[in-house]
Design an enzyme around this catalytic site. Structure first.
Site, mmCIF file in Angstrom:
data_model
loop_
_atom_site.group_PDB
_atom_site.id
_atom_site.type_symbol
_atom_site.label_atom_id
_atom_site.label_comp_id
_atom_site.label_asym_id
_atom_site.label_seq_id
_atom_site.Cartn_x
_atom_site.Cartn_y
_atom_site.Cartn_z
ATOM 1 N N CYS A 82 16.865 -7.208 -4.687
ATOM 2 C CA CYS A 82 15.623 -7.630 -5.356
ATOM 3 C C CYS A 82 14.933 -6.504 -6.098
ATOM 4 C CB CYS A 82 14.671 -8.228 -4.329
ATOM 5 S SG CYS A 82 13.990 -7.012 -3.171
ATOM 6 N N CYS A 84 22.294 -16.805 4.671
ATOM 7 C CA CYS A 84 23.450 -17.585 5.134
ATOM 8 C C CYS A 84 23.383 -17.987 6.601
ATOM 9 C CB CYS A 84 24.735 -16.777 4.964
ATOM 10 S SG CYS A 84 25.104 -16.241 3.309
ATOM 11 N N THR A 100 5.371 2.155 -3.017
ATOM 12 C CA THR A 100 5.546 0.710 -2.864
ATOM 13 C C THR A 100 4.626 -0.081 -3.798
ATOM 14 O OG1 THR A 100 3.947 0.566 -1.055
ATOM 15 C CG2 THR A 100 6.227 0.962 -0.438
ATOM 16 N N ASP A 144 -4.533 -5.851 2.758
ATOM 17 C CA ASP A 144 -4.765 -6.258 4.147
ATOM 18 C C ASP A 144 -5.653 -5.299 4.915
ATOM 19 O OD1 ASP A 144 -3.372 -8.595 4.105
ATOM 20 O OD2 ASP A 144 -1.463 -7.666 4.601
ATOM 21 N N LEU A 146 -7.748 11.032 -2.801
ATOM 22 C CA LEU A 146 -8.280 10.563 -1.520
ATOM 23 C C LEU A 146 -7.646 11.417 -0.429
ATOM 24 C CD1 LEU A 146 -9.863 8.528 0.181
ATOM 25 C CD2 LEU A 146 -7.942 6.957 -0.010
ATOM 26 N N GLU A 159 27.950 -22.415 -9.311
ATOM 27 C CA GLU A 159 28.996 -23.402 -9.635
ATOM 28 C C GLU A 159 29.150 -23.508 -11.148
ATOM 29 O OE1 GLU A 159 28.589 -26.996 -7.393
ATOM 30 O OE2 GLU A 159 29.920 -28.128 -8.704
ATOM 31 N N ARG A 167 24.079 -38.528 -6.458
ATOM 32 C CA ARG A 167 24.188 -38.287 -5.010
ATOM 33 C C ARG A 167 22.850 -38.605 -4.325
ATOM 34 N NH1 ARG A 167 27.705 -35.876 -1.065
ATOM 35 N NH2 ARG A 167 29.382 -35.734 -2.568
ATOM 36 N N GLU A 198 27.306 -28.544 3.729
ATOM 37 C CA GLU A 198 26.050 -29.125 3.260
ATOM 38 C C GLU A 198 25.367 -30.064 4.263
ATOM 39 O OE1 GLU A 198 26.537 -29.924 -1.339
ATOM 40 O OE2 GLU A 198 28.389 -30.327 -0.262
HETATM 41 C C1 LIG Z 1 7.571 -5.610 -0.267
HETATM 42 C C2 LIG Z 1 6.127 -5.207 -0.247
HETATM 43 C C3 LIG Z 1 5.294 -5.783 0.694
HETATM 44 C C4 LIG Z 1 3.950 -5.440 0.707
HETATM 45 N N1 LIG Z 1 3.150 -6.042 1.628
HETATM 46 C C5 LIG Z 1 1.839 -5.747 1.659
HETATM 47 C C6 LIG Z 1 1.008 -6.371 2.614
HETATM 48 O O1 LIG Z 1 1.465 -7.161 3.453
HETATM 49 N N2 LIG Z 1 -0.306 -6.079 2.570
HETATM 50 C C7 LIG Z 1 -0.838 -5.205 1.678
HETATM 51 O O2 LIG Z 1 -2.030 -4.981 1.677
HETATM 52 N N3 LIG Z 1 -0.056 -4.584 0.769
HETATM 53 C C8 LIG Z 1 1.266 -4.834 0.739
HETATM 54 N N4 LIG Z 1 2.058 -4.213 -0.180
HETATM 55 C C9 LIG Z 1 1.481 -3.268 -1.132
HETATM 56 C C10 LIG Z 1 1.692 -1.782 -0.767
HETATM 57 O O3 LIG Z 1 2.715 -1.604 0.121
HETATM 58 C C11 LIG Z 1 0.480 -1.164 -0.170
HETATM 59 O O4 LIG Z 1 -0.587 -1.226 -1.054
HETATM 60 C C12 LIG Z 1 0.696 0.281 0.279
HETATM 61 O O5 LIG Z 1 -0.335 0.627 1.121
HETATM 62 C C13 LIG Z 1 0.775 1.268 -0.876
HETATM 63 O O6 LIG Z 1 1.014 2.550 -0.355
HETATM 64 P P1 LIG Z 1 2.000 3.580 -1.047
HETATM 65 O O7 LIG Z 1 1.890 4.837 -0.298
HETATM 66 O O8 LIG Z 1 3.358 3.035 -1.164
HETATM 67 O O9 LIG Z 1 1.351 3.677 -2.494
HETATM 68 P P2 LIG Z 1 1.959 4.243 -3.827
HETATM 69 O O10 LIG Z 1 2.722 3.175 -4.510
HETATM 70 O O11 LIG Z 1 2.662 5.499 -3.610
HETATM 71 O O12 LIG Z 1 0.605 4.498 -4.607
HETATM 72 C C14 LIG Z 1 -0.294 3.484 -4.884
HETATM 73 C C15 LIG Z 1 -1.514 4.027 -5.616
HETATM 74 O O13 LIG Z 1 -2.221 4.910 -4.802
HETATM 75 C C16 LIG Z 1 -2.387 6.172 -5.444
HETATM 76 N N5 LIG Z 1 -2.437 7.197 -4.392
HETATM 77 C C17 LIG Z 1 -1.571 7.387 -3.380
HETATM 78 N N6 LIG Z 1 -2.028 8.381 -2.582
HETATM 79 C C18 LIG Z 1 -3.180 8.795 -3.105
HETATM 80 C C19 LIG Z 1 -4.130 9.769 -2.735
HETATM 81 N N7 LIG Z 1 -4.004 10.539 -1.642
HETATM 82 N N8 LIG Z 1 -5.224 9.935 -3.518
HETATM 83 C C20 LIG Z 1 -5.401 9.207 -4.631
HETATM 84 N N9 LIG Z 1 -4.536 8.281 -5.039
HETATM 85 C C21 LIG Z 1 -3.444 8.061 -4.270
HETATM 86 C C22 LIG Z 1 -1.244 6.246 -6.390
HETATM 87 O O14 LIG Z 1 -1.499 7.123 -7.457
HETATM 88 C C23 LIG Z 1 -1.146 4.814 -6.841
HETATM 89 O O15 LIG Z 1 -2.071 4.547 -7.839
HETATM 90 C C24 LIG Z 1 3.434 -4.514 -0.225
HETATM 91 C C25 LIG Z 1 4.282 -3.917 -1.151
HETATM 92 C C26 LIG Z 1 5.620 -4.261 -1.162
HETATM 93 C C27 LIG Z 1 6.509 -3.625 -2.169
HETATM 94 S S1 FES Z 2 22.869 -13.291 3.021
HETATM 95 FE FE1 FES Z 2 23.226 -12.793 5.089
HETATM 96 S S2 FES Z 2 25.306 -13.194 5.347
HETATM 97 FE FE2 FES Z 2 24.883 -13.898 3.332
HETATM 98 S S1 FES Z 3 16.890 -4.538 -2.902
HETATM 99 FE FE1 FES Z 3 15.620 -5.947 -1.875
HETATM 100 S S2 FES Z 3 14.449 -4.614 -0.657
HETATM 101 FE FE2 FES Z 3 15.534 -3.265 -1.879
#
Ligand SMILES: Cc1cc2nc3c(=O)[nH]c(=O)nc-3n(C[C@H](O)[C@H](O)[C@H](O)COP(=O)(O)OP(=O)(O)OC[C@H]3O[C@@H](n4cnc5c(N)ncnc54)[C@H](O)[C@@H]3O)c2cc1C
Ligand code: FES
Ligand code: FES
Length: 1349
Positions: free
Chosen positions: A72, A178, A290, A388, A437, A820, A898, A1281
């Site tokens: 993904c 699966c 992230t 969150d 921060l 398919e 079907r 199926e």
């Molecule tokens: C699959 C997936 C699931 C997620 N699920 C959730 C969820 O359930 N709930 C939720 O709230 N969020 C979720 N998120 C969002 C994300 O994970 C969160 O917001 C996470 O806390 C970001 O942290 P990071 O360190 O990865 O940020 P980064 O991506 O590294 O940075 C994010 C931002 O923060 C800034 N930054 C980082 N550190 C500092 C610092 N010290 N000072 C100033 N700026 C800074 C960066 O410049 C950027 O702008 C999800 C994301 C993904 C990809």
């Molecule tokens: S996606 Fe898990 S076995 Fe196919």
């Molecule tokens: S490829 Fe799906 S989590 Fe990385």
């Protein structure tokens, strides 16, 4: 200072070679290294100036470690999971973290040890994790398997004897499409301490050779020894790959890399960071990546300068202060959880309310892989309205400490900002450009303060919130409210407080019902929303705000020992979320027949070990070829438009772009289509949703397409209104419907609406085309279920003969019907490119591209009129069925057919008229999906049964039983039911599931609980086997015996995880009388077996099995004289003897399904070869206040004949069931009104995860059945199926629970539930006083934010 800077980085921001370091007043010593150093699977790696844009996933795959998969690219599936280990000198501790390699910047791993699936074991010497997943049937298509194994491996590295709960939790960031997860959990739980894998109450073991059941023999416990017992390798922690000793001496140094588009700095102290931030105020800080990773990949944002803050010790400290917890802002969330947990011990209980709230929401924050890297800073700075953490910070007087270098003196300064004034708008805050921060201060709660956190998402694990909340009150000794802070996410552009409601409650008495009433009314007033509000779900979101407050009110009352009167005994049952138990499963299946040595045995999938070790090859794992190019598609940005012009000049001017091709470049025919030839390979004039062209991926955005927009149609309802149909007008008529309706005592009318479903095979569509200069031949490696059609259509598009093309498929990472026909357009586009450029071209679609263009399960609408006698017998049915075909016909007519043939499900109605219309809309072209319209037809049937029973006030199960077909009756398409076992299955499952007893228990539970309801449903199914297109019911096979006695078989079916090749090898070995290990299957290829049908319709084992068996029988016959002559000789010697006698040791097998052939005009002839049948009984619990649900127990009984491999068939049953659960609960496909797809990745589109399966999952195969009429290979039945529809037992159990919720509210209206029953749909269907008070009405011109099409 300035001179120092220029000594370091020149005016073009380039690092000056030889810059030797920098000493400034504040002790800054800044000297950059430009080499990245890390360990990969125990080997040291150094990379000079790596590209900052490169992800760890791209890197490991580029060096041949292709076991780590791309599913993904957004952290949502876990297929890319690897483990990163690092050493923390200050604590002298090595930590191991599972991470998503797709979001991990390569540049961020300096000084760390990366372990991929290849690093832990291989087929010859698998790691115990790998061995147990493979042997306990935890891998089907295998694309998810390495990622899942790595999650478990990472857990064990940190905790070699985890609890079962910890094991279940470690998979919250992984998806499998699966298996239905049960076998993976069983395998994983063999590592649990103590292992309680098998249930003491069941007469079965878990499959381990040291199973506790075996040890209990002496205790007189009766058990069945027939389950397969497997001896596993011991898990010995001392044998694990060690952390490289040299890395323990690693001293982090500042790094600087300069790439094509951006520069990357890695400071290693706070001062260095502040200095760099003052030097590059516009620089993007990167921590867990992230958020930033998603912004760059999907929002196409680019950042010229990135500063990685993940290795700065000052940002990772924490301190338990007297009045609160002070943490470094870039602690990762997993560590934050640990610290909060410690805080619970450190402080007095009354001080920990806020910490507990944070822990509660962190439980549901993403998955492990994300929490292991993501940080509070990233969350706070991003300021997402659905963050969150922010609601809790906002309601708790948290302080954020910002730091920067004061520009004139270069002295570090900081300022503390209260959370209330931190966020200033949508994803905006008060942080200045040069500020970072640094720290977060979370205060302790006071005596009398109560804080709670809430989150509701579509899926509980790893999903973003729809609404979340941080609620806090401070009560005085009289329970009067002294302070209140109510913060909500998902209700505005930013996390917001509810000041009016807070003000309302101040000074009032907590526990007073009038105060509660007023507070809820105030909240409703305060959160005014429009129907068209961004994010949609206006009523539901308001309802959640009220629901959370309702829970909070009672929870605080209970905690503060306030007697509230109503629900006092029930409070604990509804104030929290529904907690799941550890899941468990039981499989009670048949045995191999006595005379069979291989067929019928529970042999693990023969590729499982290769899959779990990452050795199994998928299309995109084929090593890069000399001169290979990458193709990318330019997708239409409009749902319906004319193309006025295409300008690729800018794209072609980009370095590395080799070509751009469109309709005019197609050498042969630009037209194709699996049934109707109504699709263009490349759009010429009229653009539909997914017409494409191949160029290098980066240039896609530079191709300018000019459109003239045309009106578009998206939904079934719009198509009906606009009379937009494909010319398909199907009818099945039996008996006299008018007469039946007239004679009926009751006639009911209604509508049933069913949504679509995304296939979400873990491996997206992928193709590699290799042109051969000699004779203009082409070799295609494609992730397709349909090699022959790929071959034939590519030939037609290139204008060459099919004999010049070979299409090869080793295996595919799941198909489910989505490959398919919809796999073919990608091959066509690439073939045109390869034709012109004479180079190999590859493309694996990104997940969003795949979802946008590849089509889905058809949404259906059924409009019905049904006549019933007063004693509950169905008399007449008149049903109009519509499905949403999308922009081209594809297989939609057959899907509709079907649906029409399955709309009776298992019930006899003497008079039926079914009409079918195929809606033409401008969404993607919908296509085959496991069940092929059958589940949608049966869904209509079961909704009819429920709604009619409710309207008549009769028990739906009595109604069902009364109308079940009996042996010898004819369906509406005039097929006589033979070997009809549904009544038997129904009885068996009713008995095995203790239906009557549990019904009573559930009724009692429901009478005692207002806000939690349980529901029960028992749903039967029959599924017709054979393609409804007659000519497809044929198959071929080729079997060679070599002189060493080894056997090679080929057949026309594709291995997509369903275990087809394993079954074919079993059949071949059994028929030839040779050991299974001596038979091999290399691949499916169009030059081995010709003119094959797509692997589909659940009949591949049936038809290919007979073809293989027929070929083997020919060879067995030829070898018979030698076997008779040489009874004591080995097979090799027998083969030798035959060879010297010039016996042909190669044979073709062929099979065509007998007896079938239905005539639609006359409604006669046999439609299906036979039926696979089953039934499922499911119990659920719903949270009425949020719409959440859990599956408490499911019992499934399937009649699968005499299985060729029971373990594989159980995998199909469980996997299909869970896919069916997703289809009718959380998998909601949504489009924007302009036609764009909203749900185009795992972030918005939710598959069931590990903790969405039944907590108690029991599978039985039918006992004591006779099959006098079954003519299939070894009397087995197709099973791919048929079980999918049984997932609807969850839907109908939810409906049952909703009915009960309505009854508690004296609301007797019939429940009309559309599928999927998402939390929103469930909550709104409960239709209680809260819903009514929160209702957001649609104003005249308002359109919904997103649509179900
Ligand atoms: C699959 C997936 C699931 C997620 N699920 C959730 C969820 O359930 N709930 C939720 O709230 N969020 C979720 N998120 C969002 C994300 O994970 C969160 O917001 C996470 O806390 C970001 O942290 P990071 O360190 O990865 O940020 P980064 O991506 O590294 O940075 C994010 C931002 O923060 C800034 N930054 C980082 N550190 C500092 C610092 N010290 N000072 C100033 N700026 C800074 C960066 O410049 C950027 O702008 C999800 C994301 C993904 C990809
Ligand atoms: S996606 Fe898990 S076995 Fe196919
Ligand atoms: S490829 Fe799906 S989590 Fe990385």
């Amino acid at each position: 200072m300035k001179e120092h800077k220029s000594a370091l980085i020149d005016s073009n921001d380039h690092l000056v070679d030889g810059a030797n370091g920098l000493n400034v007043e504040n002790g800054l010593d800044l000297k950059f290294k430009t080499k990245l150093h890390f360990y990969l699977n125990g080997t040291s790696v150094e990379i000079n100036n790596p590209e900052p844009e490169t992800t760890l996933l791209q890197y490991v795959r580029s060096v041949g470690l292709t076991g780590t998969k791309l599913g993904c690219a957004e952290g949502g599936c876990g297929a890319c999971t690897v483990m990163i280990s690092s050493y923390d000198k200050s604590f002298d501790k090595i930590t191991h973290c599972s991470v998503n390699a797709c979001l991990t910047p390569l540049c961020s791993i300096d000084g760390k040890h990366v372990i991929t699936i290849e690093g832990i074991g291989n087929v010859e010497n698998p790691h115990p994790v790998q061995e147990r997943i493979a042997l306990l049937h935890g891998s089907q298509c295998g694309f998810c398997t390495p990622g899942i194994a790595m999650s478990l491996y990472s857990l064990l590295r940190n905790n070699p004897s985890p609890s079962e709960k910890e094991i279940e939790e470690c998979f919250d960031g992984n998806l499998c499409r699966c298996t239905g997860y049960r076998p993976i959990l069983d395998a994983a739980k063999t590592f649990a301490n103590p292992s309680k894998n098998c249930d003491a109450t069941e007469n079965l073991g878990c499959g381990r050779a040291d199973c506790c059941k075996l040890k209990n023999i002496d205790n007189g416990v009766a058990f069945d020894l027939k389950f397969p017992q497997i001896k596993f390798k011991e898990y010995d922690v001392t044998q694990e790959l060690i952390f490289p000793p040299s890395l323990m001496k690693y001293i982090p140094e500042p790094l600087y890399f300069s790439g094509r588009k951006s520069k990357w700095f890695r400071p290693v102290s706070l001062n260095q960071l502040l200095y760099l931030k003052s030097r590059y105020p516009y620089a993007k800080l990167v921590s867990g990546n992230t958020e930033v990773g998603i912004e760059t990949k999907f929002k196409k944002l680019s950042y010229n300068v990135q500063i990685f803050v993940g290795d700065i010790p000052e940002l990772k400290t924490w301190e338990f202060k007297d009045d609160g917890l002070l943490i470094g802002a870039n602690i990762n969330l997993s560590k934050f959880q640990e610290i909060l947990q410690d805080a619970l011990e450190h402080y007095e209980p009354h001080q920990t309310q806020i910490f507990k709230s944070l822990l509660e929401n962190l439980r549901w924050f993403a998955g492990n892989q994300i929490r292991n890297v993501a940080t509070p800073a990233g969350n706070i700075i991003t300021g997402s309205p659905i963050s969150d953490l922010n609601p809790i910070f906002l309601s708790s007087k948290t302080l954020f400490s910002l730091s920067s270098l004061e520009s004139s003196s270069m002295v570090a300064t900081d300022r503390a900002i209260p959370s209330e004034s931190f966020w200033t708008g949508y994803r905006q805050n008060c942080c200045e450009e040069t500020e970072i921060l640094e720290k977060i201060f979370i205060p302790c709660s006071k005596q009398g303060q109560y804080s709670r956190a809430y989150k509701q998402a579509k899926r509980r694990d790893d999903d973003i919130a729809i609404v979340n909340a941080g609620l806090s009150v401070l009560l005085d000794d009289n329970n009067q409210v002294k302070e209140a802070a109510f913060a909500f996410g998902g209700m505005s552009w930013v996390t917001v407080r509810a000041p009016e409601s807070e003000h309302f409650v101040l000074g009032k008495k907590w526990g007073d019902q009038n105060v509660l009433k007023g507070l809820l009314e105030k909240l409703c007033e305060e959160f005014q929303m429009k129907f068209s509000t961004p994010g949609g779900m206006a009523t539901y979101r308001k309802t959640l705000v009220v629901g959370f407050m309702y829970k909070f009110w009672y929870d605080v009352s209970k905690s503060a020992n306030i007697i509230v009167g109503d629900y006092d005994d029930d409070i604990e049952n509804f104030v929290g979320i529904i907690e799941r138990n550890i899941s468990k499963g039981v499989q009670i299946v048949g045995q191999a027949e006595k005379d069979k040595t291989i067929v019928g045995k529970q042999i693990p999938h023969l590729s499982a070990m290769k899959q779990v070790t990452g050795e199994a090859m998928y299309t995109d794992d084929i090593p890069k070829l000399q001169g290979e190019l990458y193709g990318a598609l330019v997708l239409s940005q409009k749902a319906h438009a004319k193309i006025l012009g295409i300008d690729a000049t800018e794209a072609l001017a980009q370095p590395g772009v080799k070509g751009f091709f469109s309709a005019k470049d197609v050498p042969g025919s630009n037209i194709w289509g699996p049934v109707s030839h109504d699709e263009e390979v490349f759009a010429s004039e009229e653009v539909n949703f997914a017409e494409t062209q191949a160029i290098a991926q980066e240039a896609v955005g530079l191709v300018k397409v000019h459109y003239s927009e045309l009106p578009h149609i998206l939904t079934i309802e719009e198509a009906i209104e606009n009379n937009s149909f494909f010319p398909v007008n199907r009818r099945i008529v039996k008996g006299d419907v008018e007469k039946g309706l007239k004679e009926a005592d009751f006639v009911f009318e209604g509508e049933t609406r069913i949504g679509g479903q995304e296939h979400f095979y873990l491996e997206t569509q992928a193709t590699l085309i290799i042109p051969k200069i000699e004779d203009k031949e082409f070799e295609i490696h494609s992730s397709t279920q349909n090699p022959t059609e790929t071959q034939i259509v590519v030939a037609s598009v290139l204008g060459i003969d099919a004999n010049k093309i070979v299409c090869r498929v080793k295996r595919i990472g799941g198909g489910f019907g989505g490959k398919e026909t919809r796999s073919i357009p990608l091959s066509l586009a690439l073939a045109v490119g390869a034709w012109h450029l004479k180079k190999p071209i590859r493309c694996m679609l990104d997940r969003d591209e795949d979802i946008i263009i590849s089509g889905q399960r058809h949404p259906f609408l059924g409009r019905w009129k049904v006549g019933v006698t007063k004693d509950g017998k169905l008399l007449a049915m008149d049903i109009q069925i519509f499905n949403n075909g999308g922009w081209s016909a594809d297989l939609s007519a057959a899907v509709l057919e079907r649906g029409m043939t399955h709309v009776d499900n298992c019930y006899y109605t003497p008079n039926m008229r079914i009409t079918g219309r195929l809606c033409k809309t401008n969404i993607h072209s919908n296509t085959a999906f496991r069940g092929f319209g059958g589940p949608q037809g049966m869904m209509i049937a079961e909704n009819i049964m429920c709604e009619i029973a409710d309207r008549m006030g009769i028990d739906v199960n009595d109604f069902r039983e009364k109308n079940l077909y009996v042996e010898g009756q004819k369906t509406h398409f005039n097929q006589t039911l033979k070997d009809w076992h549904v009544p038997l299955i129904y009885r068996q499952i009713k008995n095995d599931s203790e239906f009557e007893k549990r019904r009573k228990e559930i009724d009692k539970f429901n009478s005692e609980h207002k806000w939690r309801k349980r529901g029960l449903a028992l749903i039967p199914t029959k599924f017709g086997l054979s393609y409804t297109t007659l000519h497809l019911n044929q198959a071929g096979a080729l079997v060679h015996i070599y002189l060493d006695g080894s056997v090679l078989i080929s057949h026309g079916g594709v291995e997509m995880g369903q275990g087809l090749h394993t079954k074919m090898l079993q059949i071949a070995a059994e028929t030839l009388g040779v050991p299974l290990e001596t038979v091999h299957l290399m691949e499916t290829a169009t030059n081995l077996v010709v003119n094959t049908s797509a692997t589909a319709a659940s009949v591949s084992s049936d038809i290919n099995g007979y073809a293989v068996s027929n070929a083997c029988k020919i060879l067995t016959e030829r070898l018979k004289p030698y076997r008779e002559k040489m009874p004591d000789k080995s097979f090799k010697e027998i083969v030798h003897a035959a060879y010297f006698d010039r016996v042909n040791l190669s044979a073709n097998g062929y099979y065509k399904t007998p007896d079938i052939g239905y005539n639609w005009d006359k409604n006669e002839g046999q439609m299906f070869f036979y039926f696979t049948m089953g039934a499922a009984c499911t119990e659920v619990e719903i949270d009425v206040l949020t719409g959440d649900h859990t599956i408490l127990r499911t019992d499934i009984c399937m009649d699968i004949g005499r299985s060729i491999n029971y373990a594989i068939d159980v995998g199909q049953i469980e996997g299909a069931f869970v896919q069916g659960v997703g289809w009718c609960t959380i998998e909601e496909t949504l489009h924007f009104p302009n036609g764009h797809v909203f749900t185009k990745g795992p972030g918005n589109y939710k598959l069931p995860g590990f903790r969405d399966i039944p907590q108690d999952f029991r599978i039985y195969t039918l006992k004591d059945a006779k099959y006098p009429n079954l003519k299939t290979i070894h009397s087995s039945k197709g099973v791919g199926e048929p079980p999918l529809f049984l997932g609807s037992s969850v839907f109908f159990a939810i409906r049952d629970a909703i009915k009960s919720a309505r009854q508690s509210n004296n609301n007797g209206a019939t429940v009309v539930l559309s599928s999927p029953a998402t939390p929103e749909i469930i909550r709104l269907a409960c239709d209680d006083e809260i819903i009514k008070s929160c209702k957001v009405e649609r104003k005249n011109e308002e359109s919904a934010w997103v649509l179900r099409v």
